[in-house]
Motif scaffolding. Sequence first.
Motif: not given
Length: 575
Positions: A443-460
């Motif tokens: 998803a990030a690659a398809a729209i640019g680089a939104p994960l370009g700095h610190d990030f995390c993943a959470i399941s809802l």
Amino acid sequence: MIMNVAPAIVVLGQNSVTVARKIISVLPGATLYGLAGRTSGVDVSFSNFGDTLRELFAQGTPLIGICAAGILIRTLAPILSDKQQEPPVLAVAEDGSAVVPLLGGLGGVNDLARLIAEALDVKPAITTTGDLRLGTTLLSPPPGYRLANPEDAKKFISDVLAGAQVKLEGIAPWLSDSKLPINPNGDLTIQVTERLVTPTANCLVYHPATIAIAISAPIDDAVALVEQLLADAKLEKASVAGIFAPITAAANPAIRAVASVLGVPTRFFTPNQLESLLLQGYSPVQAVAIAATGTSPLSSSSPDIAIAIAPQPIDPNTIGQPRGRLAIIGTGPGGSQWMSPEVKEILKSATDLVGYKTYLDLIGSLADGKQRHESDNREEEARAKMALDLAASGRYVAVVSSGDPGIYAMATAVFEVCDRYAKPEWDSIDIHVAPGISAMQAAAAAIGAPLGHDFCAISLSDILKPWSAIEQRIAAAAEADFVIAFYNPVSKERTWQLAEARNILLRHRTPDTPVVLARNLGRPGQTVKAIALDQLTPASADMRTIILVGSTKTRTIKRSDGNFWVYTPRRYTEE
């Protein structure tokens, strides 16, 4: 037929793919290479025919070109140097009407040509004089035999074709049933023996794969000990057919080390297969040696190693079972372009595929010829148990996840089951996790680089953890100013969680914070778009959507087509 590497079938046009598939039906491990832009439905696309062909040839890969023989000859001619090392090379007519072996007489090219020709219902164009007149290929013995002195074979065959008689010492039906001029008083000699011998002039020596080495326990310096035992018994290493052991010892590194050095397979026996021999008073290692050969083992100075000699060559594939293998793979978020080369190789080699039907369908032709074990998406534990039980029986099982198998997927489920139930038979399995491209990466690659700095993943999803834990983590991540990737945002039964997550985020983010919605990544109907945080509603997503919520630093760039790039700067300075 000597062929330790799966062949490559090379096609230049779509018309050749049908013939290629017929060939693959008798060579199931083969890889189909197709010219980019002119073929589809192939395993590997290439753009430069010459470079691809020469690279495969240099790697020792048998080549089957569905094209004119001349193009294969001209392409490979500059790198031909050592007849002893050439892999088989064949040309097959585009319509399957001709099969022409070109190179690799020592590698079994004629036998490969016969196999392919039979599949295509034609006669192979074999031109080797010795093969035609003698009814066998002395340079390329059948499975179960190794020629010790191939450097002497050329003169030997020439002498036979000139009228010399051959004395056969030892038992080898493929020789005695051939057209060789066998005479007990012949001037030439063929020896068939598992013993250490020194070839002499006018003598070919073949070593039959009649020796079984049994190992029942971990052993220090196992390779050196096995080599010493063979030397003491005056036995030839080339006659070792395989390393055999109880299935409970399948993870024993000594077994793998010895098998690797000798270049032979490993096979294992279950307790039930050894029970009657153990009840007769044989030790575990003696029982394994007898089960492998049907004969009593030789005396040995080691209590954990035994050597036995079978009366006929051993086919390890018919004895015991292989060590079970379980690969937990990630196919990426969508189509085959997301799959890593490692994952594709695993899918080609696996015997069984276990997974959610939707994910198995994404594999396409790589699932052909495999046993499919489909289950509902929520049956992770049952799926993991099934995969482990299949692998424990000696199968090569691929558990198929989308994305990366270690991110909210089946790798964790498999290890949870191993930890919770700890069945002894699972200890023998070789378990491997093959990573894939995660949905958040795609998803990030398809729209640019939104994960370009610190990030995390959470399941809802609150099926496996309480909402209170999810709520706490969203708040903590928002306060820490992480970019957040939300997995499993909405389902038919779960809708309010996404709205609540948005409300928590709005306490720490401005309403115009960029949010990326990516749906059906890599599949038909893919959509990727950016909206503002205050526009995020449960109707924005489903279970096929990954959501990326920007940090306070995430920015957008408006494009000329009205869409946006989204990125998070690498430099994170305080304002």
